[in-house]
Scaffold this motif. Structure first.
Motif, PDB file in Angstrom:
ATOM      1  N   ALA A   1     -29.122 -28.611 -44.335  1.00 50.34           N
ATOM      2  CA  ALA A   1     -28.849 -28.510 -45.495  1.00 50.34           C
ATOM      3  C   ALA A   1     -27.197 -28.150 -45.463  1.00 50.34           C
ATOM      4  CB  ALA A   1     -29.382 -27.168 -46.161  1.00 50.34           C
ATOM      5  N   GLN A   2     -26.739 -27.147 -44.594  1.00 54.07           N
ATOM      6  CA  GLN A   2     -25.256 -27.310 -44.578  1.00 54.07           C
ATOM      7  C   GLN A   2     -24.516 -28.295 -44.095  1.00 54.07           C
ATOM      8  OE1 GLN A   2     -23.717 -24.945 -45.863  1.00 54.07           O
ATOM      9  NE2 GLN A   2     -24.096 -22.978 -44.982  1.00 54.07           N
ATOM     10  N   ILE A   3     -25.152 -29.132 -43.202  1.00 52.93           N
ATOM     11  CA  ILE A   3     -24.480 -30.490 -42.660  1.00 52.93           C
ATOM     12  C   ILE A   3     -24.432 -31.296 -43.876  1.00 52.93           C
ATOM     13  CG2 ILE A   3     -24.741 -32.442 -41.272  1.00 52.93           C
ATOM     14  CD1 ILE A   3     -25.639 -30.424 -39.004  1.00 52.93           C
TER      15      ILE A   3
ATOM     16  N   ASP B   1     -16.124 -36.602 -44.115  1.00 55.08           N
ATOM     17  CA  ASP B   1     -15.430 -36.593 -42.833  1.00 55.08           C
ATOM     18  C   ASP B   1     -15.894 -35.962 -41.809  1.00 55.08           C
ATOM     19  OD1 ASP B   1     -14.252 -34.692 -44.254  1.00 55.08           O
ATOM     20  OD2 ASP B   1     -12.276 -35.213 -43.619  1.00 55.08           O
ATOM     21  N   GLU B   2     -16.524 -34.438 -42.138  1.00 52.02           N
ATOM     22  CA  GLU B   2     -16.972 -33.483 -41.440  1.00 52.02           C
ATOM     23  C   GLU B   2     -18.327 -33.798 -40.899  1.00 52.02           C
ATOM     24  OE1 GLU B   2     -16.412 -29.738 -42.805  1.00 52.02           O
ATOM     25  OE2 GLU B   2     -14.182 -29.940 -42.894  1.00 52.02           O
ATOM     26  N   GLN B   3     -19.010 -34.380 -42.092  1.00 50.38           N
ATOM     27  CA  GLN B   3     -20.427 -35.077 -41.590  1.00 50.38           C
ATOM     28  C   GLN B   3     -20.552 -36.346 -40.554  1.00 50.38           C
ATOM     29  OE1 GLN B   3     -23.136 -36.148 -44.940  1.00 50.38           O
ATOM     30  NE2 GLN B   3     -22.105 -34.700 -46.148  1.00 50.38           N
ATOM     31  N   MET B   4     -19.504 -36.876 -40.792  1.00 47.91           N
ATOM     32  CA  MET B   4     -19.483 -38.003 -39.838  1.00 47.91           C
ATOM     33  C   MET B   4     -19.266 -37.551 -38.387  1.00 47.91           C
ATOM     34  SD  MET B   4     -19.939 -41.450 -39.471  1.00 47.91           S
ATOM     35  CE  MET B   4     -19.687 -41.960 -41.228  1.00 47.91           C
ATOM     36  N   VAL B   5     -18.339 -36.632 -38.364  1.00 46.17           N
ATOM     37  CA  VAL B   5     -17.695 -36.193 -36.972  1.00 46.17           C
ATOM     38  C   VAL B   5     -19.181 -35.421 -36.389  1.00 46.17           C
ATOM     39  CG1 VAL B   5     -16.687 -34.478 -35.743  1.00 46.17           C
ATOM     40  CG2 VAL B   5     -15.346 -36.070 -37.168  1.00 46.17           C
ATOM     41  N   MET B   6     -20.055 -34.699 -37.109  1.00 45.43           N
ATOM     42  CA  MET B   6     -21.194 -34.058 -36.930  1.00 45.43           C
ATOM     43  C   MET B   6     -22.138 -35.192 -36.112  1.00 45.43           C
ATOM     44  SD  MET B   6     -20.430 -30.863 -36.724  1.00 45.43           S
ATOM     45  CE  MET B   6     -21.782 -30.016 -36.928  1.00 45.43           C
ATOM     46  N   SER B   7     -22.447 -36.041 -37.331  1.00 50.50           N
ATOM     47  CA  SER B   7     -23.297 -37.220 -36.861  1.00 50.50           C
ATOM     48  C   SER B   7     -22.863 -37.896 -35.569  1.00 50.50           C
ATOM     49  CB  SER B   7     -23.522 -38.098 -37.882  1.00 50.50           C
ATOM     50  OG  SER B   7     -24.293 -38.836 -37.440  1.00 50.50           O
ATOM     51  N   LEU B   8     -21.820 -38.288 -35.449  1.00 52.16           N
ATOM     52  CA  LEU B   8     -21.422 -39.160 -34.092  1.00 52.16           C
ATOM     53  C   LEU B   8     -21.539 -38.036 -32.857  1.00 52.16           C
ATOM     54  CD1 LEU B   8     -18.527 -40.778 -35.557  1.00 52.16           C
ATOM     55  CD2 LEU B   8     -20.526 -41.960 -35.065  1.00 52.16           C
ATOM     56  N   ARG B   9     -21.249 -36.989 -33.005  1.00 49.21           N
ATOM     57  CA  ARG B   9     -21.171 -35.899 -31.926  1.00 49.21           C
ATOM     58  C   ARG B   9     -22.680 -35.602 -31.584  1.00 49.21           C
ATOM     59  NH1 ARG B   9     -21.567 -34.263 -27.657  1.00 49.21           N
ATOM     60  NH2 ARG B   9     -21.160 -32.087 -27.024  1.00 49.21           N
TER      61      ARG B   9
ATOM     62  N   LEU C   1     -11.707 -31.191 -37.200  1.00 49.68           N
ATOM     63  CA  LEU C   1     -13.014 -31.444 -38.184  1.00 49.68           C
ATOM     64  C   LEU C   1     -14.374 -30.895 -37.779  1.00 49.68           C
ATOM     65  CD1 LEU C   1     -12.053 -35.204 -39.234  1.00 49.68           C
ATOM     66  CD2 LEU C   1     -12.212 -33.301 -40.776  1.00 49.68           C
ATOM     67  N   HIS C   2     -14.420 -31.188 -36.422  1.00 53.50           N
ATOM     68  CA  HIS C   2     -15.570 -30.505 -35.871  1.00 53.50           C
ATOM     69  C   HIS C   2     -15.496 -28.872 -35.886  1.00 53.50           C
ATOM     70  CE1 HIS C   2     -18.077 -28.787 -32.611  1.00 53.50           C
ATOM     71  NE2 HIS C   2     -18.928 -29.874 -32.877  1.00 53.50           N
ATOM     72  N   ALA C   3     -14.546 -28.234 -35.675  1.00 54.13           N
ATOM     73  CA  ALA C   3     -14.185 -26.800 -35.848  1.00 54.13           C
ATOM     74  C   ALA C   3     -14.497 -26.473 -37.268  1.00 54.13           C
ATOM     75  CB  ALA C   3     -13.038 -26.250 -35.242  1.00 54.13           C
ATOM     76  N   GLN C   4     -14.023 -27.170 -38.114  1.00 57.34           N
ATOM     77  CA  GLN C   4     -13.971 -26.774 -39.473  1.00 57.34           C
ATOM     78  C   GLN C   4     -15.651 -26.740 -39.974  1.00 57.34           C
ATOM     79  OE1 GLN C   4     -11.880 -29.540 -41.620  1.00 57.34           O
ATOM     80  NE2 GLN C   4      -9.889 -28.393 -41.483  1.00 57.34           N
ATOM     81  N   ALA C   5     -16.342 -27.941 -39.542  1.00 56.98           N
ATOM     82  CA  ALA C   5     -17.571 -27.971 -39.915  1.00 56.98           C
ATOM     83  C   ALA C   5     -18.514 -26.702 -39.175  1.00 56.98           C
ATOM     84  CB  ALA C   5     -18.278 -29.493 -39.153  1.00 56.98           C
ATOM     85  N   ILE C   6     -18.275 -26.743 -37.880  1.00 59.75           N
ATOM     86  CA  ILE C   6     -19.061 -25.510 -37.339  1.00 59.75           C
ATOM     87  C   ILE C   6     -18.838 -24.024 -38.065  1.00 59.75           C
ATOM     88  CG2 ILE C   6     -19.037 -24.165 -35.286  1.00 59.75           C
ATOM     89  CD1 ILE C   6     -20.515 -26.823 -35.028  1.00 59.75           C
ATOM     90  N   MET C   7     -17.478 -23.704 -38.404  1.00 61.92           N
ATOM     91  CA  MET C   7     -17.229 -22.656 -39.183  1.00 61.92           C
ATOM     92  C   MET C   7     -18.041 -22.614 -40.377  1.00 61.92           C
ATOM     93  SD  MET C   7     -15.234 -20.730 -37.100  1.00 61.92           S
ATOM     94  CE  MET C   7     -14.550 -19.904 -38.159  1.00 61.92           C
ATOM     95  N   LYS C   8     -18.111 -23.664 -41.020  1.00 59.41           N
ATOM     96  CA  LYS C   8     -18.842 -23.521 -42.408  1.00 59.41           C
ATOM     97  C   LYS C   8     -20.376 -23.510 -42.243  1.00 59.41           C
ATOM     98  CE  LYS C   8     -15.429 -26.416 -44.715  1.00 59.41           C
ATOM     99  NZ  LYS C   8     -15.018 -28.074 -45.149  1.00 59.41           N
ATOM    100  N   CYS C   9     -20.948 -23.809 -41.093  1.00 54.51           N
ATOM    101  CA  CYS C   9     -22.382 -23.917 -40.858  1.00 54.51           C
ATOM    102  C   CYS C   9     -22.748 -22.564 -40.213  1.00 54.51           C
ATOM    103  CB  CYS C   9     -22.797 -24.950 -39.976  1.00 54.51           C
ATOM    104  SG  CYS C   9     -22.671 -26.647 -40.705  1.00 54.51           S
ATOM    105  N   GLN C  10     -21.899 -22.028 -39.329  1.00 54.38           N
ATOM    106  CA  GLN C  10     -22.142 -20.833 -38.743  1.00 54.38           C
ATOM    107  C   GLN C  10     -22.664 -19.663 -39.394  1.00 54.38           C
ATOM    108  OE1 GLN C  10     -18.782 -19.507 -36.319  1.00 54.38           O
ATOM    109  NE2 GLN C  10     -20.209 -19.529 -34.465  1.00 54.38           N
ATOM    110  N   PRO C  11     -22.131 -19.174 -40.730  1.00 54.78           N
ATOM    111  CA  PRO C  11     -22.670 -18.195 -41.530  1.00 54.78           C
ATOM    112  C   PRO C  11     -24.249 -18.307 -41.798  1.00 54.78           C
ATOM    113  CG  PRO C  11     -20.470 -18.785 -42.369  1.00 54.78           C
ATOM    114  CD  PRO C  11     -20.712 -19.831 -41.251  1.00 54.78           C
ATOM    115  N   GLU C  12     -24.635 -19.583 -42.093  1.00 55.15           N
ATOM    116  CA  GLU C  12     -26.170 -19.671 -42.271  1.00 55.15           C
ATOM    117  C   GLU C  12     -26.957 -19.640 -41.282  1.00 55.15           C
ATOM    118  OE1 GLU C  12     -27.344 -20.342 -45.338  1.00 55.15           O
ATOM    119  OE2 GLU C  12     -25.511 -19.813 -46.303  1.00 55.15           O
ATOM    120  N   LEU C  13     -26.365 -19.880 -40.060  1.00 61.46           N
ATOM    121  CA  LEU C  13     -27.266 -19.757 -38.845  1.00 61.46           C
ATOM    122  C   LEU C  13     -27.530 -18.405 -38.254  1.00 61.46           C
ATOM    123  CD1 LEU C  13     -26.048 -22.905 -37.317  1.00 61.46           C
ATOM    124  CD2 LEU C  13     -28.292 -22.582 -38.657  1.00 61.46           C
TER     125      LEU C  13
END
Length: 64
Positions: free
Chosen positions: A11-13, A19-27, A51-63
């Motif tokens: 859900a967070q992703i 652009d952050e979704q794309m980086v996470m998907s490709l990774r 972008l990867h770091a931003q995405a991780i920071m946004k997802c981390q609180p939920e996890l």
């Protein structure tokens, strides 16, 4: 990871900017490294890392 945590992660992703979704998907779905992602998206490696770091920071609180 349990199913509840997985659902939260997905859900967070999905809520990330495109652009952050794309980086996470490709990774994580395609197993690409930062250089490969940069080449695929036509951006600098530093931008992929940011972008990867931003995405991780946004997802981390939920996890946690």
């Amino acid at each position: 990871m349990n199913y509840d945590a997985w659902d939260k992660c997905v859900a967070q992703i999905m809520a990330l900017p495109e652009d952050e979704q794309m980086v996470m998907s490709l990774r994580y779905e395609h197993g690409m490294n930062a250089a490969e992602i940069a080449a695929t998206l036509g951006i600098e490696v530093e931008d992929v890392i940011r972008l990867h770091a931003q995405a991780i920071m946004k997802c981390q609180p939920e996890l946690v």
